[in-house]
Design a protein around this motif. Sequence first.
Motif, PDB file in Angstrom:
ATOM      1  N   ALA A  27       0.914  -1.252  -0.123  1.00  0.00           N
ATOM      2  CA  ALA A  27       0.014  -0.197   0.113  1.00  0.00           C
ATOM      3  C   ALA A  27       0.828   1.292   0.083  1.00  0.00           C
ATOM      4  N   MET A  28       0.393   2.296  -0.564  1.00  0.00           N
ATOM      5  CA  MET A  28       0.922   3.622  -0.612  1.00  0.00           C
ATOM      6  C   MET A  28       0.746   4.346   0.566  1.00  0.00           C
ATOM      7  N   LEU A  29       1.647   4.890   1.213  1.00  0.00           N
ATOM      8  CA  LEU A  29       1.678   5.912   2.489  1.00  0.00           C
ATOM      9  C   LEU A  29       0.637   7.033   2.063  1.00  0.00           C
ATOM     10  N   PRO A  30       0.071   7.576   2.735  1.00  0.00           N
ATOM     11  CA  PRO A  30      -0.856   8.807   2.667  1.00  0.00           C
ATOM     12  C   PRO A  30       0.035   9.945   2.128  1.00  0.00           C
ATOM     13  N   ALA A  31      -0.454  10.882   1.271  1.00  0.00           N
ATOM     14  CA  ALA A  31       0.430  11.912   0.721  1.00  0.00           C
ATOM     15  C   ALA A  31       0.915  12.831   1.861  1.00  0.00           C
ATOM     16  N   GLU A  32       2.058  13.408   1.265  1.00  0.00           N
ATOM     17  CA  GLU A  32       2.950  14.313   2.327  1.00  0.00           C
ATOM     18  C   GLU A  32       1.956  15.327   2.771  1.00  0.00           C
ATOM     19  N   ARG A  33       0.831  15.926   2.256  1.00  0.00           N
ATOM     20  CA  ARG A  33       0.083  16.904   2.711  1.00  0.00           C
ATOM     21  C   ARG A  33      -0.747  16.548   3.766  1.00  0.00           C
ATOM     22  N   ASP A  34      -1.197  15.133   3.552  1.00  0.00           N
ATOM     23  CA  ASP A  34      -2.063  14.679   4.450  1.00  0.00           C
ATOM     24  C   ASP A  34      -1.374  14.332   5.977  1.00  0.00           C
ATOM     25  N   LEU A  35       0.040  13.813   5.849  1.00  0.00           N
ATOM     26  CA  LEU A  35       0.786  13.504   6.917  1.00  0.00           C
ATOM     27  C   LEU A  35       1.199  14.735   7.463  1.00  0.00           C
ATOM     28  N   CYS A  36       1.580  15.876   6.745  1.00  0.00           N
ATOM     29  CA  CYS A  36       1.540  17.079   7.278  1.00  0.00           C
ATOM     30  C   CYS A  36       0.339  17.554   8.579  1.00  0.00           C
ATOM     31  N   GLU A  37      -0.685  17.254   7.880  1.00  0.00           N
ATOM     32  CA  GLU A  37      -2.062  17.568   8.593  1.00  0.00           C
ATOM     33  C   GLU A  37      -2.107  16.775   9.688  1.00  0.00           C
ATOM     34  N   ARG A  38      -1.884  15.669   9.698  1.00  0.00           N
ATOM     35  CA  ARG A  38      -2.036  14.542  10.566  1.00  0.00           C
ATOM     36  C   ARG A  38      -1.100  14.934  12.038  1.00  0.00           C
ATOM     37  N   PHE A  39       0.147  15.075  11.518  1.00  0.00           N
ATOM     38  CA  PHE A  39       0.897  15.314  12.723  1.00  0.00           C
ATOM     39  C   PHE A  39       1.250  16.827  13.005  1.00  0.00           C
ATOM     40  N   GLY A  40       0.556  17.759  12.201  1.00  0.00           N
ATOM     41  CA  GLY A  40       0.763  19.209  12.558  1.00  0.00           C
ATOM     42  C   GLY A  40       2.331  19.512  12.397  1.00  0.00           C
ATOM     43  N   VAL A  41       2.956  19.125  11.332  1.00  0.00           N
ATOM     44  CA  VAL A  41       4.194  19.573  11.008  1.00  0.00           C
ATOM     45  C   VAL A  41       4.566  20.130   9.697  1.00  0.00           C
ATOM     46  N   GLY A  42       5.711  20.494   9.285  1.00  0.00           N
ATOM     47  CA  GLY A  42       5.910  21.018   8.060  1.00  0.00           C
ATOM     48  C   GLY A  42       6.195  20.006   7.088  1.00  0.00           C
ATOM     49  N   ARG A  43       6.546  20.193   5.626  1.00  0.00           N
ATOM     50  CA  ARG A  43       6.610  19.267   4.873  1.00  0.00           C
ATOM     51  C   ARG A  43       8.113  18.834   4.963  1.00  0.00           C
ATOM     52  N   ASN A  44       8.949  19.618   5.341  1.00  0.00           N
ATOM     53  CA  ASN A  44      10.422  19.133   5.619  1.00  0.00           C
ATOM     54  C   ASN A  44      10.666  18.058   6.474  1.00  0.00           C
ATOM     55  N   VAL A  45       9.693  18.121   7.701  1.00  0.00           N
ATOM     56  CA  VAL A  45       9.896  17.245   8.630  1.00  0.00           C
ATOM     57  C   VAL A  45       9.271  15.903   8.271  1.00  0.00           C
ATOM     58  N   VAL A  46       8.081  15.849   7.642  1.00  0.00           N
ATOM     59  CA  VAL A  46       7.635  14.655   6.999  1.00  0.00           C
ATOM     60  C   VAL A  46       8.411  14.048   5.951  1.00  0.00           C
ATOM     61  N   ARG A  47       9.086  14.729   5.257  1.00  0.00           N
ATOM     62  CA  ARG A  47      10.161  13.994   4.232  1.00  0.00           C
ATOM     63  C   ARG A  47      11.020  13.446   4.972  1.00  0.00           C
ATOM     64  N   GLU A  48      11.827  13.983   6.057  1.00  0.00           N
ATOM     65  CA  GLU A  48      12.848  13.386   6.850  1.00  0.00           C
ATOM     66  C   GLU A  48      12.125  11.994   7.724  1.00  0.00           C
ATOM     67  N   ALA A  49      11.168  12.284   8.002  1.00  0.00           N
ATOM     68  CA  ALA A  49      10.378  11.019   8.658  1.00  0.00           C
ATOM     69  C   ALA A  49      10.033  10.068   7.540  1.00  0.00           C
ATOM     70  N   LEU A  50       9.898  10.201   6.323  1.00  0.00           N
ATOM     71  CA  LEU A  50       9.788   9.051   5.307  1.00  0.00           C
ATOM     72  C   LEU A  50      11.018   8.496   4.839  1.00  0.00           C
ATOM     73  N   THR A  51      12.290   9.498   4.886  1.00  0.00           N
ATOM     74  CA  THR A  51      13.605   8.874   4.771  1.00  0.00           C
ATOM     75  C   THR A  51      14.052   7.750   5.868  1.00  0.00           C
ATOM     76  N   ILE A  52      13.546   8.307   7.054  1.00  0.00           N
ATOM     77  CA  ILE A  52      13.866   7.471   8.254  1.00  0.00           C
ATOM     78  C   ILE A  52      12.881   5.977   8.126  1.00  0.00           C
ATOM     79  N   LEU A  53      12.094   5.997   7.627  1.00  0.00           N
ATOM     80  CA  LEU A  53      11.216   4.836   7.146  1.00  0.00           C
ATOM     81  C   LEU A  53      11.824   3.876   6.383  1.00  0.00           C
ATOM     82  N   HIS A  54      12.299   4.700   5.154  1.00  0.00           N
ATOM     83  CA  HIS A  54      12.936   3.997   4.071  1.00  0.00           C
ATOM     84  C   HIS A  54      14.382   3.218   4.803  1.00  0.00           C
TER      85      HIS A  54
END
Length: 248
Positions: A27-54
């Motif tokens: 399954a695909m993870l939610p879009a960055e925008r949706d993750l930003c809304e879910r966690f209340g953070v900016g796009r750069n933080v979400v991208r860093e989190a995705l890098t950690i998951l990878h």
Amino acid sequence: MAEDMTATDIANHIASDVHSGTYAAGAMLPAERDLCERFGVGRNVVREALTILHGRGLTTQEKGKRPRVVVPSLTKVMEGVGETAQFFFSGSEGLAHLEQARLFLETSMLRYTTVHATNAQIAKMLEAIEACEANLDNVEAFRDADVQFHRVLAEVPGNPIFIALHDTFVEKLMKNRAVLPDFPDRNRASNAEHRAIVSAILDKDADKAVETLTRHLTRNYGTYFRIALDVGPEAGARLKSAIQEEEA
């Protein structure tokens, strides 16, 4: 969610969702925008989190597409650990620690193997021996078969931790050793010991099997330490490069 959530916090939340089945394999993870809304953070933080998951081996990433979830694998997760640990194991002291750990682990598994190995597992060892014998003059092919022989020892207990440790550390250790000029003769001697180990397993002689494996492993890494002492790592690297060019 709190505004000060870190990328690691977010990665941990998503990883928990993966392990719980909220996000299924493929399954695909939610879009960055949706993750930003879910966690209340900016796009750069979400991208860093995705890098950690990878980096943890929980997602795949294709350019221009959202990350997809992959089935968590202990070996895959430990690859990241292995990449970091390679700096510790790059020096002579680090290699000595790794070789000692390997000897302890493999001899312990071999004692278990002499009692519990199935016919199918012994057959896999014999297949690896045959592949080694057919490639005494081929460095890479011999090492692939050599790695497979020792991997079977890690497979016999049925414990994924042993397999992950082998795949993360032992395989890289074996495949990155310098190539010595008389490698066909060394390969032949090494494979003869593989045969002796299997013979001892068939005889249910754990002491003989461990004695042979101990001699096998200590001789091999002792040789490479002696080469490093006598000629230095630069000479070994040049030798490996020259042989590879000759084979090409």
